[in-house]
Write a protein that holds these residues in place. Sequence first.
Motif, PDB file in Angstrom:
ATOM      1  N   PRO A   1       9.431   1.816   2.848  1.00  0.00           N
ATOM      2  CA  PRO A   1       8.964   0.491   3.266  1.00  0.00           C
ATOM      3  C   PRO A   1       9.964  -0.556   2.410  1.00  0.00           C
ATOM      4  O   PRO A   1      10.343  -0.395   1.242  1.00  0.00           O
ATOM      5  N   ALA A   2      10.055  -1.585   2.861  1.00  0.00           N
ATOM      6  CA  ALA A   2      10.748  -2.676   2.168  1.00  0.00           C
ATOM      7  C   ALA A   2      10.154  -2.931   0.903  1.00  0.00           C
ATOM      8  O   ALA A   2       9.096  -2.961   0.676  1.00  0.00           O
ATOM      9  N   SER A   3      11.156  -3.157  -0.028  1.00  0.00           N
ATOM     10  CA  SER A   3      10.741  -3.678  -1.416  1.00  0.00           C
ATOM     11  C   SER A   3      11.748  -4.597  -1.951  1.00  0.00           C
ATOM     12  O   SER A   3      12.545  -4.973  -1.507  1.00  0.00           O
TER      13      SER A   3
ATOM     14  N   ALA B   1      -8.105  17.104  10.939  1.00  0.00           N
ATOM     15  CA  ALA B   1      -7.809  15.886  10.333  1.00  0.00           C
ATOM     16  C   ALA B   1      -6.556  15.660   9.675  1.00  0.00           C
ATOM     17  O   ALA B   1      -5.973  14.540   9.257  1.00  0.00           O
ATOM     18  N   VAL B   2      -5.761  16.838   9.741  1.00  0.00           N
ATOM     19  CA  VAL B   2      -4.472  16.751   8.953  1.00  0.00           C
ATOM     20  C   VAL B   2      -3.804  15.923   9.549  1.00  0.00           C
ATOM     21  O   VAL B   2      -3.270  15.726  10.998  1.00  0.00           O
ATOM     22  N   GLN B   3      -2.842  14.793   8.897  1.00  0.00           N
ATOM     23  CA  GLN B   3      -1.885  13.884   9.456  1.00  0.00           C
ATOM     24  C   GLN B   3      -0.590  14.488   9.488  1.00  0.00           C
ATOM     25  O   GLN B   3      -0.316  15.527   9.149  1.00  0.00           O
ATOM     26  N   SER B   4      -0.008  13.947  10.624  1.00  0.00           N
ATOM     27  CA  SER B   4       1.527  14.122  10.924  1.00  0.00           C
ATOM     28  C   SER B   4       2.495  13.685   9.535  1.00  0.00           C
ATOM     29  O   SER B   4       1.853  12.922   8.640  1.00  0.00           O
ATOM     30  N   LEU B   5       3.526  14.275   9.195  1.00  0.00           N
ATOM     31  CA  LEU B   5       3.967  13.989   7.845  1.00  0.00           C
ATOM     32  C   LEU B   5       4.524  12.442   7.893  1.00  0.00           C
ATOM     33  O   LEU B   5       4.129  12.014   6.692  1.00  0.00           O
ATOM     34  N   GLU B   6       4.930  11.976   8.866  1.00  0.00           N
ATOM     35  CA  GLU B   6       5.153  10.436   8.771  1.00  0.00           C
ATOM     36  C   GLU B   6       3.903   9.744   8.678  1.00  0.00           C
ATOM     37  O   GLU B   6       4.322   8.657   7.937  1.00  0.00           O
ATOM     38  N   ALA B   7       2.980  10.057   9.280  1.00  0.00           N
ATOM     39  CA  ALA B   7       1.741   9.114   8.803  1.00  0.00           C
ATOM     40  C   ALA B   7       1.394   9.131   7.426  1.00  0.00           C
ATOM     41  O   ALA B   7       0.796   8.239   7.012  1.00  0.00           O
ATOM     42  N   SER B   8       1.352  10.458   6.839  1.00  0.00           N
ATOM     43  CA  SER B   8       1.044  10.455   5.484  1.00  0.00           C
ATOM     44  C   SER B   8       1.921   9.895   4.714  1.00  0.00           C
ATOM     45  O   SER B   8       1.369   9.268   3.547  1.00  0.00           O
ATOM     46  N   LEU B   9       3.348   9.922   4.818  1.00  0.00           N
ATOM     47  CA  LEU B   9       4.078   9.135   4.023  1.00  0.00           C
ATOM     48  C   LEU B   9       3.706   7.415   4.333  1.00  0.00           C
ATOM     49  O   LEU B   9       3.703   6.756   3.299  1.00  0.00           O
ATOM     50  N   ALA B  10       3.297   7.134   5.388  1.00  0.00           N
ATOM     51  CA  ALA B  10       3.104   5.798   5.660  1.00  0.00           C
ATOM     52  C   ALA B  10       2.002   5.357   4.825  1.00  0.00           C
ATOM     53  O   ALA B  10       1.768   4.014   4.181  1.00  0.00           O
TER      54      ALA B  10
ATOM     55  N   ARG C   1       6.053   4.219  -1.590  1.00  0.00           N
ATOM     56  CA  ARG C   1       6.988   2.871  -1.717  1.00  0.00           C
ATOM     57  C   ARG C   1       7.685   2.934  -3.074  1.00  0.00           C
ATOM     58  O   ARG C   1       7.163   3.669  -4.115  1.00  0.00           O
ATOM     59  N   VAL C   2       8.565   2.128  -3.103  1.00  0.00           N
ATOM     60  CA  VAL C   2       9.462   2.092  -4.310  1.00  0.00           C
ATOM     61  C   VAL C   2       8.706   0.851  -4.851  1.00  0.00           C
ATOM     62  O   VAL C   2       8.595  -0.380  -4.561  1.00  0.00           O
ATOM     63  N   GLY C   3       8.298   1.122  -6.295  1.00  0.00           N
ATOM     64  CA  GLY C   3       7.534   0.170  -7.142  1.00  0.00           C
ATOM     65  C   GLY C   3       8.365  -0.252  -8.507  1.00  0.00           C
ATOM     66  O   GLY C   3       7.706  -1.143  -8.824  1.00  0.00           O
ATOM     67  N   LEU C   4       9.495   0.430  -8.640  1.00  0.00           N
ATOM     68  CA  LEU C   4      10.318   0.011  -9.726  1.00  0.00           C
ATOM     69  C   LEU C   4      11.585   0.526  -9.566  1.00  0.00           C
ATOM     70  O   LEU C   4      11.875   1.237  -8.741  1.00  0.00           O
ATOM     71  N   GLU C   5      12.516  -0.014 -10.673  1.00  0.00           N
ATOM     72  CA  GLU C   5      13.783   0.218 -10.470  1.00  0.00           C
ATOM     73  C   GLU C   5      14.145   1.666 -10.397  1.00  0.00           C
ATOM     74  O   GLU C   5      13.914   2.168 -11.398  1.00  0.00           O
ATOM     75  N   PRO C   6      14.739   2.285  -9.376  1.00  0.00           N
ATOM     76  CA  PRO C   6      14.943   3.646  -9.425  1.00  0.00           C
ATOM     77  C   PRO C   6      15.767   4.068 -10.554  1.00  0.00           C
ATOM     78  O   PRO C   6      16.840   3.277 -10.862  1.00  0.00           O
ATOM     79  N   GLY C   7      15.518   5.138 -11.256  1.00  0.00           N
ATOM     80  CA  GLY C   7      16.261   5.535 -12.430  1.00  0.00           C
ATOM     81  C   GLY C   7      16.012   4.952 -13.777  1.00  0.00           C
ATOM     82  O   GLY C   7      16.423   5.257 -14.955  1.00  0.00           O
ATOM     83  N   ALA C   8      15.165   3.774 -13.764  1.00  0.00           N
ATOM     84  CA  ALA C   8      14.747   3.182 -14.992  1.00  0.00           C
ATOM     85  C   ALA C   8      13.764   3.906 -15.777  1.00  0.00           C
ATOM     86  O   ALA C   8      13.736   3.736 -17.021  1.00  0.00           O
ATOM     87  N   GLU C   9      12.913   4.841 -15.207  1.00  0.00           N
ATOM     88  CA  GLU C   9      11.838   5.373 -16.146  1.00  0.00           C
ATOM     89  C   GLU C   9      11.307   6.683 -15.322  1.00  0.00           C
ATOM     90  O   GLU C   9      11.371   6.751 -14.084  1.00  0.00           O
TER      91      GLU C   9
END
Length: 346
Positions: A48-50, A83-92, A106-114
């Motif tokens: 998702p956009a971040s 009830a098992v979701q598809s892989l794409e639905a689970s990631l969403a 989702r990406v919630g902090l700077e990649p590689g920062a911690e």
Amino acid sequence: ERIGPDTVFQIASMSKWVTAWGVLALVDRGRVDLDAPVERYLTRWRLPASDFDHDGVTVRRLLSHTAGLADGLGYAGFVDPAAVQSLEASLARATDAGLGRDGVVRVGLEPGAEWRYSGGGYTVLQLLIEEVSGRPFAEYMRAEVLEPLGMLRSTYGLAGVIDADLAAHFSDGVRVPHRSFTAQAAAALHTTVSDSTRFLAAHLEGPDGEPPGRGVVSERTLTEMTTPHGSLFGLGIWGLGPLLYGPVLGAPRVVGHDGFNSPGISTTARLDLRDGSGIIVLSSGDPELAPDLGAAWVYHHIGSLDVITLSAGLGRMATLIAVGAAVLLVGALVAGGTRRAWRRRT
């Protein structure tokens, strides 16, 4: 019930260590670049956009929990296989997300920062394996990792597991049903003590001169896997898959991983890379049993504290202190109010 070395247990997050071998096998074959953005290989789902640069979400960082993902997922799985979701639905949005998680990867902090533990990162890697290999994840792992290592009683998911060989799950003394998972790479390997022993042994030279990695991954890649890539409290604690224990500086002495799924699953495996000794605990019913035994083994074996267990303990201690402070504050307010009421009456 009778339990033996060939009894099958779900091993929860210990699955990630084995999954890492599947990813690194693709790296060794030149099909995946460790330092490439993972989205280079994905067509079925996108992050998702971040506010952060997604090119920093690399395969290396996903393996070491340093990619900036903020999902914090553990997965609870599904009692009803339908009830098992598809892989794409689970990631969403994973509908089996653990307590307090919204299930969105989702990406919630700077990649590689911690370093920040991310079950969702390994679900992204599951999709990577499917997209690059062109095969379902469980099928790829069986053919490229489990069978070559001789782990013939192991499988991702419940398909093919004979009920008579499957350990029962218990929670608070009550038998609970087994669960199915979309997030197989992160949580759903079913294996035995015998097969887990074969997996640990594959990190070392075999008794007849078999090479470390057994041809699944190279010895050079195994060295990279057990090199620190993620840090906590200034200590290099995570490689490309496993947790690292031992000297603060230099190569780790012990590698391993724990697993926990609620309800009912508690597992650990630790391996001394120098002398080949280790410990494997596959259990059900007590969530603290396996990691506590693993941490005790590491401490008594090499005199090193388990940083993850220590940090969890500090977190629990902080919670108890906060609760205690709140109780004291409430007590003080009640006592103050009582004294004021007594003065008014007198």
